[in-house]
Design a protein around this motif. Structure first.
Motif, PDB file in Angstrom:
ATOM      1  N   GLN A 127       0.818  -1.221   0.000  1.00 20.37           N
ATOM      2  CA  GLN A 127       0.000   0.000   0.000  1.00 20.37           C
ATOM      3  C   GLN A 127       0.851   1.269   0.000  1.00 20.37           C
ATOM      4  OE1 GLN A 127      -2.828  -0.183   3.252  1.00 20.37           O
ATOM      5  NE2 GLN A 127      -3.277  -2.354   2.879  1.00 20.37           N
ATOM      6  N   ALA A 128       2.167   1.122   0.045  1.00 21.12           N
ATOM      7  CA  ALA A 128       3.054   2.288   0.050  1.00 21.12           C
ATOM      8  C   ALA A 128       3.099   2.931  -1.330  1.00 21.12           C
ATOM      9  CB  ALA A 128       4.457   1.874   0.481  1.00 21.12           C
ATOM     10  N   THR A 129       3.411   4.218  -1.352  1.00 23.39           N
ATOM     11  CA  THR A 129       3.509   4.959  -2.619  1.00 23.39           C
ATOM     12  C   THR A 129       4.883   5.617  -2.706  1.00 23.39           C
ATOM     13  OG1 THR A 129       2.469   6.874  -1.551  1.00 23.39           O
ATOM     14  CG2 THR A 129       1.039   5.382  -2.810  1.00 23.39           C
ATOM     15  N   LEU A 139      10.746   6.858   0.324  1.00 23.55           N
ATOM     16  CA  LEU A 139       9.708   6.065   0.992  1.00 23.55           C
ATOM     17  C   LEU A 139       8.892   6.897   1.970  1.00 23.55           C
ATOM     18  CD1 LEU A 139      11.720   2.790   1.787  1.00 23.55           C
ATOM     19  CD2 LEU A 139      10.084   3.165  -0.070  1.00 23.55           C
ATOM     20  N   GLY A 140       9.243   8.171   2.118  1.00 22.95           N
ATOM     21  CA  GLY A 140       8.518   9.039   3.047  1.00 22.95           C
ATOM     22  C   GLY A 140       8.833   8.740   4.500  1.00 22.95           C
ATOM     23  N   LEU A 141      10.061   8.288   4.793  1.00 23.91           N
ATOM     24  CA  LEU A 141      10.443   7.930   6.150  1.00 23.91           C
ATOM     25  C   LEU A 141      11.413   8.952   6.737  1.00 23.91           C
ATOM     26  CD1 LEU A 141      11.086   4.103   5.623  1.00 23.91           C
ATOM     27  CD2 LEU A 141       9.033   5.166   6.588  1.00 23.91           C
ATOM     28  N   LYS A 142      11.427   9.022   8.049  1.00 24.72           N
ATOM     29  CA  LYS A 142      12.352   9.899   8.775  1.00 24.72           C
ATOM     30  C   LYS A 142      12.768   9.204  10.068  1.00 24.72           C
ATOM     31  CE  LYS A 142       8.574  12.419  11.040  1.00 24.72           C
ATOM     32  NZ  LYS A 142       7.558  11.457  10.609  1.00 24.72           N
ATOM     33  N   THR A 143      13.709   9.798  10.770  1.00 26.43           N
ATOM     34  CA  THR A 143      14.137   9.195  12.036  1.00 26.43           C
ATOM     35  C   THR A 143      12.955   9.113  12.996  1.00 26.43           C
ATOM     36  OG1 THR A 143      14.819  11.380  12.828  1.00 26.43           O
ATOM     37  CG2 THR A 143      16.514  10.018  11.804  1.00 26.43           C
ATOM     38  N   GLY A 144      12.884   8.019  13.720  1.00 25.78           N
ATOM     39  CA  GLY A 144      11.767   7.791  14.629  1.00 25.78           C
ATOM     40  C   GLY A 144      10.675   6.931  14.036  1.00 25.78           C
TER      41      GLY A 144
END
Length: 845
Positions: free
Chosen positions: A563-565, A618-623
């Motif tokens: 479901q990730a974009t 991937l739209g990710l960040k620390t945490g």
């Protein structure tokens, strides 16, 4: 309906067309060329994708394939699959095939199959060898490339791991070859029992286990979908990658679509370049029809009748060009697929593809309409007196706003179709914007060249004065020549620079300390001994090693990966399994851009370090959290930091680096590299590979240069196809240039006759015309080099994220091509004019 029942404009149009298609040869050729290219590409790609769908079961090797990495299916998982149909288990891994005396070796892609293989299709070996019997007897089959690399023949033996295998034959047809993707070495096919004798499969070895399932009674697609959903629900911790027969080779299908999109855009570029020829041809045709238009207007014909009359003619001729293009486009795939049947990766059958032909026809008609409307908009609004009195009146009349609006609307529809029907709409949008910008800039270049010529100081040379004057006079060919060559040359410069930069990245830009070898499947227990071996063999070399496992991302912040974009640049991270490692310290050739590294003795919940570019995509960040499946175990780790990685160093680096305690007790192998301090010695490298094979038979050695050479070879084939396809745009440019020069034939004839009457020699006129065409070609080349460099920079640096370099020889080649084409075609048309008698021409002025 008879001709007499047609509306008046159509009756007049048909009557005028009885005189032939004089002046429309370039028009027809441009439309036919672009339509043929788009129709052929669409038909070939559709034939190949249909082949994938038709042969999906054989390509995949079953109705459904369940793939695991570094572990076999458990008894529970195997039992679940067998409950639904026949199961075939296949193991694939890399290894080294060595001659019996150890004098030579090569990397091979090993595939071990069971007695049920193949579930679909037929495994065939050459020279009447019974493939199944050979495998059951413990022998091996291999690609012809293996025999060539090692210089062996059928019946010879090779050593793989700890086993000596007899080469019983060459693989003639491996039905599921596409399912395993691109390999760096030739295929070596053995049985599962034979694989066990090699000793290559150890805990942590990089082995991919695939379980192909054949459903009973020709199960429909709905049953396949239901099975996949039920398997994931019943065994959620399995962590397997599932593919069904309708998506047997997603990578190949994606590559076909992407390549077809590129070639379609090239065909569309050829059409748009040809659109300039359409506009030139329509303008020249209406200029020739000046007396007819004057007569009609004098007899009371309204402007609308004149416009409708010639619009009908243009559309009829455009339709003829489209039909010719469709006929060629439908015939090309038949011939191409027949001649390329032996090299195509999938069986493609010729056929009739209405959708592909329909899109090509629509593109052709819209292009013809877009470029014909502006000159048509001038035809009906010229007063009869102006037509009789002034031969240049047609070119000075502005088209009505309604025609300009219609042309713009048609162009918008054309651009919208190009974007809407594209595989990657972002790339198509870039293309449309780039073409629009190129047209605008080419208009500005033509205007600038004209303005400079008008303001240039008066030259002492007669030939120079004539050349400069011809560039800025009313009715000059400046705009047509610049537009004709500009787009085609820009496309060629762009492709040449992209090609050069890709090869530079693969070869010339290798860092001085890039590894010479990668060693895979070094078992954890034998890693210290192997490292000592490398240091003793080449003491001055730099040897590095890291633990390595394989894992697949299954969730991002608890959201399933399906479901990730992600952005297109990092979508590959979620497709299949990835290499992962763990480390107590920050890896070399990387630096932290966010967050902090964990303590060397950290033993808390799992943490992970992500490559910064992938994390952004991937739209990710620390945490945030990321869940991976490794060895059938789901691990959810918190992102502790982000790293900027120097991938171009070719040093060991991973997208995901975990804290050491994450995989405590898990079996893993070691990945090692060896880098020479200076230029590599081929003899020393060959000796190293022989000795490594003798002492550590389960270790796989990949020579970096050989791997890059293989990639470069594939890239060469791809770029050759792209360059050949791109030449279509240049061919359209040449056609349009020839048409533009032909359109100016009458004016050139008058010029030549008058100047000869005033005492000019043939040599002076040739020199003057040559200088004129040379200056226009040079101006076009300068634009093509600048615009092509910018476009190539956008692709290489923007899309690929690689360093960009300009190659001066490309600029010189573009300049030479532009100047040579312009001068050559220009003088070829002028030479005949210089031989005309003056009296007949002067009498008709």
């Amino acid at each position: 309906m008879t001709a007499s029942n047609l509306p008046l404009p159509f009756r007049f149009a048909l009557r005028e067309l009885r005189g032939g298609l004089r002046g429309f040869v370039v028009f027809l050729a441009c439309i036919a060329l672009g339509v043929a290219a788009i129709a052929a590409v669409g038909s070939v790609s559709r034939a190949m994708t249909d082949g994938l769908a038709r042969e999906g079961q054989a390509i995949l090797g079953g109705d459904v394939a369940f793939t695991l990495v570094q572990r076999q299916a458990t008894a529970e998982e195997r039992q679940y699959l067998e409950k639904h149909g026949m199961v075939s288990e296949i193991a694939t891994l890399r290894g080294m095939a060595r001659l019996a005396d150890g004098s030579d070796q090569t990397l091979v892609e090993i595939k071990a199959v069971d007695s049920a293989y193949p579930l679909y299709g037929t495994l065939k070996a050459g020279e009447a060898v019974d493939a199944t019997a050979a495998l059951n007897a413990g022998s091996a089959l291999a690609d012809p490339e293996l025999f060539t690399r090692l210089g062996v023949k059928i019946g010879d033996t090779v050593q793989v791991g700890g086993a000596k295998l007899t080469l019983a034959g060459q693989i003639a047809d491996e039905p599921d070859k596409l399912a395993t993707g691109l390999g760096f070495g030739p295929r070596l096919l053995i049985s599962k029992p034979t694989l066990e004798t090699t000793g290559l499969v150890q805990p942590g070895s990089l082995v991919q286990w695939s379980y192909r399932l054949r459903l009973p009674h020709k199960a429909p697609d709905s049953a396949v979908v239901e099975l996949v959903e039920a398997a994931n629900k019943a065994l959620p911790q399995a962590g397997w990658q599932v593919r069904s027969r309708d998506d047997a080779s997603p990578g190949l299908k994606r590559n076909i679509s992407q390549f077809a999109q590129y070639l379609t855009l090239v065909g569309l570029a050829a059409l748009i370049v040809g659109g300039v020829g359409v506009a030139n041809a329509v303008g020249a045709f209406l200029e020739l029809k000046r007396p007819v238009i004057a007569t009609l207007r004098s007899l009371g014909a309204p402007a609308s009748l004149v416009t409708q009359l010639y619009l009908a003619q243009i559309l009829m001729i455009a339709l003829l060009g489209v039909v010719i293009g469709l006929a060629i486009g439908a015939l090309v795939p038949v011939l191409a697929l027949r001649f390329l049947a032996d090299v195509l990766p999938v069986g493609a059958q010729t056929g009739f593809y209405p959708a592909a032909l329909g899109y090509a026809a629509l593109y052709g008609l819209l292009t013809a309409l877009t470029f014909a409307l502006v000159p048509l908009g001038r035809a009906g609004d010229i007063a009869p007196t102006a037509l009789f009195r002034d031969a240049s009146a047609f070119g000075r009349v502005r088209p009505r706003l309604v025609f300009l609006a219609a042309a713009i609307g048609s162009a918008v529809v054309l651009a919208g179709l190009a974007i809407l029907l594209a595989y990657d709409r972002r790339i198509a949008l870039y293309f449309v914007v780039g073409v629009a910008a190129a047209f605008l800039l080419l208009r500005l270049v033509a205007w600038a060249v004209t303005a400079i010529a008008r303001r240039a100081p008066r030259a002492n040379s007669t030939e120079w004065r004539l050349a400069v004057g011809n560039i800025h006079r009313p009715g000059a060919l400046t705009g047509s020549v610049v537009l004709s060559l500009g787009l085609g040359l820009t496309v060629l410069v762009t492709i040449a620079l992209i090609d050069g930069n890709l090869h530079r990245q693969l070869t010339q830009s290798l860092p001085d300390r890039a590894p010479s070898f990668f060693f895979l499947d070094v078992q954890n227990a034998e890693a210290p001994a192997f490292m000592d071996f490398l240091q003793k063999e080449i003491p001055e070399a730099t040897v590095e090693s890291v633990p390595m496992l394989r894992g697949r991302i299954i969730a991002l912040n608890q959201t399933p990966a399906e479901q990730a974009t992600p952005t297109p640049e990092v979508a590959w991270v979620l497709k299949g399994d990835r290499g992962v490692t763990f480390s107590a310290t920050t890896p070399k050739n990387s630096r932290l851009s966010a967050g902090e590294w964990w303590a060397a003795d950290y033993a808390g919940p799992p943490l992970v370090s992500m490559e910064a570019g992938v994390a952004r995509g991937l739209g990710l960040k620390t945490g945030d959290t990321i869940t991976v499946n490794v060895l059938g175990r789901e691990i959810t780790a918190t992102i502790a930091n982000l790293r900027e990685v120097e991938w171009e160093s070719l040093a060991i680096n991973f997208v995901m680096v975990f804290s050491p305690s994450t995989f405590a007790g898990a079996p893993y192998s070691v990945l090692a590299t060896l880098a020479h301090p200076g230029p590599a010695d081929p003899a020393a490298e060959a000796k190293l590979m022989r000795d490594a094979g003798a002492q550590f038979p389960s270790v796989t050695a990949i020579r970096v240069r050989e791997a890059l050479d293989r990639i470069s070879s594939i890239l060469d084939q791809l770029m050759l196809a792209i360059r050949v396809a791109s030449s279509i745009a240049l061919a359209a440019s040449v056609l349009v240039l020839a048409g533009a020069l032909a359109a100016g034939h009458r004016q050139r004839l008058y010029d030549a006759v008058i100047l000869k009457t005033l005492g000019a020699t043939r040599g002076q006129l040739l020199k003057a015309f040559g200088l004129e065409y040379g200056l226009l070609g040079l101006a076009t080349a300068v634009f093509a080099v600048l615009a092509g460099s910018i476009a190539a920079w956008g692709v290489v640096a923007g899309v690929m994220g690689q360093p960009f370099a300009v190659f001066p020889m490309t600029a010189l080649a573009a300049a030479f091509v532009a100047v040579a084409l312009t001068i050559g075609l220009g003088l070829a048309g002028t030479w005949r004019l210089l031989g005309q008698k003056a009296a007949p021409v002067l009498r008709n002025l």
